[in-house]
Design a protein around this motif. Structure first.
Motif: not given
Length: 100
Positions: A50-75
């Motif tokens: 999502p736009p509120q997180f920095e998009n770094i296109d490596d894949f050493s990250k965690y993507i946390v999705i809530n029960k509504l299917g919304e992305v709430i964290m991208v490390t």
């Protein structure tokens, strides 16, 4: 992030299901994302960040999705900065666990 029919992807999904049969595994379609790993990863991460997180296109990250299917964290690698890059447990405790 192997292609959808790769041996690696199938072994990974099988292994995850030996731990917990209810775990859901998302597989990116070769038709949509192609078979080239870097391109597939870049496209997927761009779409998932999502736009509120920095998009770094490596894949050493965690993507946390809530029960509504919304992305709430991208490390990114920056979230683990100052820690041992082989061990992300401190970053997980600080950033991911509070969301769970």
């Amino acid at each position: 992030m192997d292609s959808e029919n790769s041996d690696g992807m199938n072994r990974c999904a099988d292994y995850i299901h030996t731990i917990d049969k209810t775990t859901k595994v998302a597989v990116l379609s070769n038709e949509t994302y192609g078979i080239k790993t870097k391109k597939r990863n870049r496209q997927f991460v761009t779409e998932m960040t999502p736009p509120q997180f920095e998009n770094i296109d490596d894949f050493s990250k965690y993507i946390v999705i809530n029960k509504l299917g919304e992305v709430i964290m991208v490390t990114t690698w920056k979230d683990n900065k100052g820690n041992d890059w082989h061990d992300d447990s401190k970053m997980v405790q600080e950033k991911i666990v509070p969301l769970l």
